[in-house]
Design an enzyme around this catalytic site. Structure first.
Site, PDB file in Angstrom:
ATOM      1  CE1 TYR A 151     -42.509  35.623  76.441  1.00 38.71           C
ATOM      2  CE2 TYR A 151     -43.521  37.395  75.187  1.00 38.71           C
ATOM      3  CZ  TYR A 151     -42.893  36.172  75.230  1.00 38.71           C
ATOM      4  OH  TYR A 151     -42.647  35.499  74.056  1.00 38.71           O
ATOM      5  CE  LYS A 158     -42.086  35.691  70.619  1.00 34.60           C
ATOM      6  NZ  LYS A 158     -41.248  34.996  69.619  1.00 34.60           N
TER       7      LYS A 158
HETATM    8  O1  0WD Z   1     -44.274  28.969  75.697  1.00 32.99           O
HETATM    9  C1  0WD Z   1     -43.489  28.976  74.766  1.00 32.99           C
HETATM   10  N1  0WD Z   1     -42.420  28.197  74.765  1.00 32.99           N
HETATM   11  C2  0WD Z   1     -43.752  29.891  73.603  1.00 32.99           C
HETATM   12  C3  0WD Z   1     -42.761  30.144  72.688  1.00 32.99           C
HETATM   13  C4  0WD Z   1     -45.102  30.482  73.485  1.00 32.99           C
HETATM   14  C5  0WD Z   1     -45.247  31.291  72.310  1.00 32.99           C
HETATM   15  C6  0WD Z   1     -44.233  31.521  71.433  1.00 32.99           C
HETATM   16  N2  0WD Z   1     -42.993  30.955  71.639  1.00 32.99           N
HETATM   17  C7  0WD Z   1     -41.948  31.228  70.678  1.00 32.99           C
HETATM   18  C8  0WD Z   1     -40.626  31.702  71.207  1.00 32.99           C
HETATM   19  O2  0WD Z   1     -40.669  33.060  71.582  1.00 32.99           O
HETATM   20  C9  0WD Z   1     -39.739  31.453  69.999  1.00 32.99           C
HETATM   21  O3  0WD Z   1     -39.957  32.459  69.033  1.00 32.99           O
HETATM   22  O4  0WD Z   1     -41.630  30.054  69.976  1.00 32.99           O
HETATM   23  C10 0WD Z   1     -40.306  30.142  69.471  1.00 32.99           C
HETATM   24  C11 0WD Z   1     -39.519  28.915  69.881  1.00 32.99           C
HETATM   25  O5  0WD Z   1     -39.316  28.939  71.267  1.00 32.99           O
HETATM   26  P1  0WD Z   1     -39.155  27.651  72.191  1.00 32.99           P
HETATM   27  O6  0WD Z   1     -39.376  26.423  71.415  1.00 32.99           O
HETATM   28  O7  0WD Z   1     -39.943  27.934  73.404  1.00 32.99           O
HETATM   29  O8  0WD Z   1     -37.651  27.753  72.684  1.00 32.99           O
HETATM   30  P2  0WD Z   1     -36.270  26.997  72.310  1.00 32.99           P
HETATM   31  O9  0WD Z   1     -36.463  25.539  72.183  1.00 32.99           O
HETATM   32  O10 0WD Z   1     -35.247  27.447  73.307  1.00 32.99           O
HETATM   33  O11 0WD Z   1     -35.936  27.610  70.907  1.00 32.99           O
HETATM   34  C12 0WD Z   1     -35.499  28.932  70.728  1.00 32.99           C
HETATM   35  C13 0WD Z   1     -34.321  28.810  69.844  1.00 32.99           C
HETATM   36  C14 0WD Z   1     -32.948  28.600  70.458  1.00 32.99           C
HETATM   37  O12 0WD Z   1     -32.780  27.553  71.274  1.00 32.99           O
HETATM   38  P3  0WD Z   1     -31.454  27.529  72.288  1.00 32.99           P
HETATM   39  O13 0WD Z   1     -31.895  26.583  73.369  1.00 32.99           O
HETATM   40  O14 0WD Z   1     -30.332  27.020  71.450  1.00 32.99           O
HETATM   41  O15 0WD Z   1     -31.296  28.953  72.791  1.00 32.99           O
HETATM   42  O16 0WD Z   1     -34.045  30.007  69.145  1.00 32.99           O
HETATM   43  C15 0WD Z   1     -32.853  29.714  68.476  1.00 32.99           C
HETATM   44  C16 0WD Z   1     -32.181  28.566  69.169  1.00 32.99           C
HETATM   45  O17 0WD Z   1     -32.321  27.370  68.473  1.00 32.99           O
HETATM   46  N3  0WD Z   1     -31.938  30.809  68.460  1.00 32.99           N
HETATM   47  C17 0WD Z   1     -31.224  31.115  67.376  1.00 32.99           C
HETATM   48  N4  0WD Z   1     -31.208  30.561  66.152  1.00 32.99           N
HETATM   49  C18 0WD Z   1     -30.356  31.084  65.268  1.00 32.99           C
HETATM   50  N5  0WD Z   1     -29.550  32.112  65.542  1.00 32.99           N
HETATM   51  C19 0WD Z   1     -30.413  32.194  67.747  1.00 32.99           C
HETATM   52  C20 0WD Z   1     -29.546  32.689  66.768  1.00 32.99           C
HETATM   53  N6  0WD Z   1     -28.702  33.701  66.998  1.00 32.99           N
HETATM   54  N7  0WD Z   1     -30.653  32.504  69.049  1.00 32.99           N
HETATM   55  C21 0WD Z   1     -31.605  31.656  69.465  1.00 32.99           C
END
Ligand code: 0WD
Length: 258
Positions: A151, A158
């Site tokens: 990670y 984080k």
């Molecule tokens: O196991 C997991 N998936 C966990 C996620 C466990 C615990 C926490 N998290 C957190 C992540 O670290 C993140 O903070 O939850 C949050 C959402 O993550 P997610 O749902 O796992 O991932 P995803 O669906 O990829 O969403 C992250 C999004 C990006 O998606 P894409 O696929 O387009 O990279 O962050 C956004 C974007 O929508 N993002 C941005 N939004 C605005 N401006 C930018 C940016 N520059 N860069 C990324």
């Protein structure tokens, strides 16, 4: 009567149906909230607009947290809100395996900018949009305080994010605005799959956690409903774990038998 009737909540990070933000949006909508969704850029705009139809035709605006112009435009367009969900992270794939000491300056800056500073930037730009008494929440992960192999820099970001949550809670407390983090267990999404060895993490949690299961987006969404609602009106500056209790384990069952 829904718990969130009359509240407008802006949800970032709804990249697709598998995003945690999508699970959060679904539960917020189910409990009566009016939603505003944001998309990072043209690449995902159509998908997010299509997805927004599932949530009572939620309003959709661009928001690239790397751009102050984009954030200013969002603030000008969004109107008044009662809640903000930060569900954004980005780390170069090469920085999600190997040694932390190999992280480049550029990789560090990018990860911290998009994954942590973005909360400061969002709140700074939207502070006049937020009604007094609003609720702000950010998604975090156990790797911010504990070592989770691979990670790496995401965990370091984080740690910064969780600290930012506390300082913003202090800044905004006089307006009755609450700021909390939700620390979710591992959920398969576009981002999490970038972490080397991610596929094994869900089953490990299910085997070791007190509740003997891993969590779903719906579980995380239910926590978001509580945090967005007046039920949590005295909760701020907190990191709330939605991980079936995994974070509290000091030794895992297999190791204990050995
Ligand atoms: O196991 C997991 N998936 C966990 C996620 C466990 C615990 C926490 N998290 C957190 C992540 O670290 C993140 O903070 O939850 C949050 C959402 O993550 P997610 O749902 O796992 O991932 P995803 O669906 O990829 O969403 C992250 C999004 C990006 O998606 P894409 O696929 O387009 O990279 O962050 C956004 C974007 O929508 N993002 C941005 N939004 C605005 N401006 C930018 C940016 N520059 N860069 C990324």
């Amino acid at each position: 009567m829904g718990l969130l009737d009359g509240k407008t909540i802006l949800v970032t990070g709804v990249a697709n149906r598998w995003s945690i933000a999508s699970g959060i949006a679904r539960q917020l909508h189910a409990h009566g909230a009016r939603l505003i969704l944001t998309y990072q850029g043209e690449r995902v705009e159509d998908a997010v607009r299509e997805h927004a139809k599932e949530f009572g035709d939620a309003a959709v605006f661009e928001c690239d947290v790397a751009s102050d112009d984009s954030l200013s435009a969002l603030a000008a367009a969004a109107g008044k809100i009662d809640g903000l969900v930060h569900s954004i992270a980005f780390v170069k794939k090469e920085d999600l395996s190997g040694k932390v000491y190999d992280t480049s300056r550029d990789g560090f800056n990018l990860a911290l900018d998009i994954s942590a500073y973005s909360l400061i930037a969002l709140v700074g730009h939207l502070k006049d949009n937020l009604n007094d008494g609003s609720s702000i929440m950010a998604l975090t992960y156990l790797g911010g305080t504990q070592i989770v192999p691979n990670y790496n820099i995401a965990g370091i970001a984080k740690a910064a994010l969780e600290s930012i949550v506390r300082y913003l809670a202090f800044d905004l407390g006089e307006r009755g605005i609450r700021v909390n983090a939700i620390s979710a267990g591992p959920i398969k999404t576009a981002s999490s799959r970038q972490v080397a060895g991610f596929a094994a993490m869900g089953p490990k949690v299910a085997a070791a956690a007190p509740l003997k299961r891993n969590v779903s987006m719906e579980d995380v969404g239910n926590c978001a409903v509580y945090l967005a609602s007046d039920l949590s009106s005295q909760v701020t500056a907190d990191v709330h774990f939605i991980d079936a209790g995994y974070h509290a384990m000091g030794m895992y069952p297999d190791a204990a038998k050995a």
